[in-house]
Design a protein around this motif. Structure first.
Motif, PDB file in Angstrom:
ATOM      1  N   MET A 288      16.673  48.542  42.543  1.00 40.34           N
ATOM      2  CA  MET A 288      16.854  49.861  43.136  1.00 40.34           C
ATOM      3  C   MET A 288      17.814  50.731  42.337  1.00 40.34           C
ATOM      4  SD  MET A 288      17.225  49.121  47.217  1.00 40.34           S
ATOM      5  CE  MET A 288      17.505  50.865  47.537  1.00 40.34           C
ATOM      6  N   ASP A 289      18.789  50.108  41.686  1.00 39.97           N
ATOM      7  CA  ASP A 289      19.910  50.904  41.196  1.00 39.97           C
ATOM      8  C   ASP A 289      20.465  50.461  39.854  1.00 39.97           C
ATOM      9  OD1 ASP A 289      20.903  48.512  42.230  1.00 39.97           O
ATOM     10  OD2 ASP A 289      21.645  49.475  44.053  1.00 39.97           O
ATOM     11  N   HIS A 290      19.778  49.539  39.169  1.00 39.88           N
ATOM     12  CA  HIS A 290      20.225  49.054  37.862  1.00 39.88           C
ATOM     13  C   HIS A 290      19.327  49.615  36.756  1.00 39.88           C
ATOM     14  CE1 HIS A 290      22.464  46.284  40.323  1.00 39.88           C
ATOM     15  NE2 HIS A 290      22.914  45.607  39.305  1.00 39.88           N
ATOM     16  N   PHE A 291      19.916  49.792  35.592  1.00 42.83           N
ATOM     17  CA  PHE A 291      19.169  50.249  34.424  1.00 42.83           C
ATOM     18  C   PHE A 291      19.629  49.436  33.218  1.00 42.83           C
ATOM     19  CE2 PHE A 291      19.753  53.653  37.439  1.00 42.83           C
ATOM     20  CZ  PHE A 291      18.457  54.129  37.620  1.00 42.83           C
ATOM     21  N   ALA A 292      18.698  49.063  32.364  1.00 38.66           N
ATOM     22  CA  ALA A 292      19.045  48.253  31.199  1.00 38.66           C
ATOM     23  C   ALA A 292      18.262  48.746  29.992  1.00 38.66           C
ATOM     24  CB  ALA A 292      18.727  46.779  31.461  1.00 38.66           C
ATOM     25  N   LYS A 293      18.826  48.548  28.810  1.00 43.46           N
ATOM     26  CA  LYS A 293      18.105  48.905  27.590  1.00 43.46           C
ATOM     27  C   LYS A 293      16.881  48.007  27.433  1.00 43.46           C
ATOM     28  CE  LYS A 293      21.840  51.087  25.057  1.00 43.46           C
ATOM     29  NZ  LYS A 293      22.611  51.156  23.800  1.00 43.46           N
ATOM     30  N   PRO A 294      15.830  48.479  26.806  1.00 44.74           N
ATOM     31  CA  PRO A 294      14.572  47.716  26.733  1.00 44.74           C
ATOM     32  C   PRO A 294      14.702  46.335  26.110  1.00 44.74           C
ATOM     33  CG  PRO A 294      14.224  49.978  26.020  1.00 44.74           C
ATOM     34  CD  PRO A 294      15.711  49.808  26.179  1.00 44.74           C
TER      35      PRO A 294
END
Length: 460
Positions: A288-294
């Motif tokens: 829901m709320d996390h983002f990470a580099k590919p």
């Protein structure tokens, strides 16, 4: 493609519900489960999955208390109390670890709090050396610490790296002075961008910045500026937590009401902006709320449907293990049970000194609950739950998975009608904006909800 939330959809599903950091939720833990039960659970865990070992260390001390925080923390403790706590913590580690098979590999150590980086490097090293002496470290392991930027400098980073730490989470929360003052939090000691550049230089990876939206004095524009500053610092991961306002449970949160809080619609706009800015900057949305580099292991694990989570947050199946928690209020997450330590420092230290353990409550799972836990974990982490695969994992028929979650199509029909969920060949796939009401979807597979235990914050 820009994300724009369907406000009517989010309003429809914005009800009180569990966050599912565990299943069953901690509200089900009971005091009939004690020290001896935990010892039995630890011994049983040696023959259960995952085989890997994770260790959680709780340092409850903070130089000052943040008014929004729900963690078990203390301020104003003298150095002698802190040193005594560390000695007791070491005693607990040494005793409990005797029941953990040395054939098993430790793949993850996580330090939380409190503010772990606010105690001296000397004390951190004492505990780290104890962990190394009592567990069998894998060649590839993660040793992480949740750090407040207010107390982190380059010297402490060098010390942590020398001890074997390789990941740091920076609890920034917000860059704005007005917001930080309202939540009683100090600004970073070293500019966050400079700190992240240094962490990378000396060998840390998986570095993340934590932000919180829904705090006093935050506006759509101010939070956009905060997210922009966080992205400019170039972390490997960015987290945008929704502030859960539950003053009836966490009394110090009432202090924030004097300033006023953003409305639910304003909070949704903040999340919407954070999502669009992070994705535009090249990050992959996780949960829901996390983002990470590919190229980050979280993004790769999600692509392979192998993302996992525990009380400390998201993790990969390769890294995570059954979690053995040490310190006051810490929670152990074993395949067969949960166990939580005494929440007050005084009781924790007294009981460990007397008995070596300080379990105040816990919960033993039966197979049905273990199946439900896996269904909910798969949906929460990977937006996908294959009932046939889960049945194979437990050596049962697929019908038993359906029976365990007490499945009824009417429980999920609204999600299907709203284009949030599909069912095909016994596999459930969350689609569209379903990830933002994922807790609601998980609730449809939770037969324990009807027992009505606990007070929960809103799901969105």
């Amino acid at each position: 493609m820009k994300l724009q939330f369907d406000r009517n959809l989010l309003e429809k599903y914005n009800i009180a519900g569990p966050r599912y950091t565990s299943y069953p939720p901690a509200t089900f833990f009971h005091e009939e489960y004690g020290n001896e039960n935990y010892k039995e659970s630890v011994i049983l865990s040696n023959d259960e999955t995952p085989e890997n070992v994770s260790v959680y260390v709780h340092i409850p001390f903070c130089p000052q208390l943040c008014t929004f925080c729900g963690c078990t923390t203390y301020t104003g403790m003298g150095q002698s109390t802190i040193e005594k706590y560390i000695d007791v913590l070491i005693k607990e580690i040494e005793l409990v670890s005797k029941d953990v098979s040395k054939d098993r590999k430790l793949t993850q150590v996580h330090w939380g709090g409190g503010t772990p980086n606010a105690i001296s490097a000397k004390l951190i090293r004492k505990v780290t050396d104890t962990i190394k002496a009592n567990f069998n470290f894998a060649d590839e392991y993660e040793m992480a610490m949740e750090c407040s930027p207010a107390y982190l400098d380059f010297d402490m980073v060098d010390e942590l790296r020398d001890m074997g730490f390789n990941r740091i989470s920076l609890g920034v929360q917000d860059f704005k002075k007005e917001v930080l003052t309202a939540i009683n939090r100090r600004p970073a000691k070293v500019p966050v961008g400079e700190m992240i550049a240094y962490l990378k230089k000396v060998g840390f990876s998986g570095i993340n910045i934590d932000l919180v939206y829904g705090l006093p004095f935050q506006t759509q524009e101010s939070f956009r500026e905060t997210v922009a500053e966080a992205l400019a610092a170039n972390p490997d991961r960015l987290v945008t937590f929704s502030y859960a306002h539950i003053p009836q449970v966490i009394s110090r949160q009432r202090m924030l009401e004097q300033y006023g809080l953003p409305t639910p619609d304003e909070k949704i706009t903040m999340l919407e902006d954070a999502y669009n800015m992070a994705v535009e900057a090249g990050y992959v949305a996780i949960g829901m709320d996390h983002f990470a580099k590919p190229d980050d292991e979280f993004a790769i694990a999600l692509e392979q449907k192998k993302l996992h989570r525990n009380f400390q947050g998201y993790c990969t199946r390769e890294t995570t293990g059954q979690v053995y928690g040490f310190g006051t209020s810490s929670i152990s997450q074993l395949f067969n049970a949960y166990s939580q330590n005494e929440k007050t420092i005084k009781k924790y230290m007294e009981r460990v000194e007397a008995d070596g353990r300080a379990v105040v409550r816990g919960y033993r799972l039966n197979q049905k609950e273990q199946i439900v836990r896996q269904v909910i974990n798969e949906l929460m982490c990977n937006y996908y739950a294959d009932f046939r695969q889960i049945a194979a994992d437990f050596s049962v028929e697929t019908d038993e998975v359906y029976a365990s979650v007490e499945f009824a199509e009417e429980k999920v029909q609204s999600f299907i009608d709203d284009g949030l969920l599909t069912i095909e060949n016994d596999a459930f796939t969350v689609i569209g904006q379903g990830r933002y009401v994922i807790r609601n979807i998980a609730m449809a597979f939770d037969p324990a909800l009807k027992q009505g235990k606990g007070q929960y914050s809103k799901t969105v």
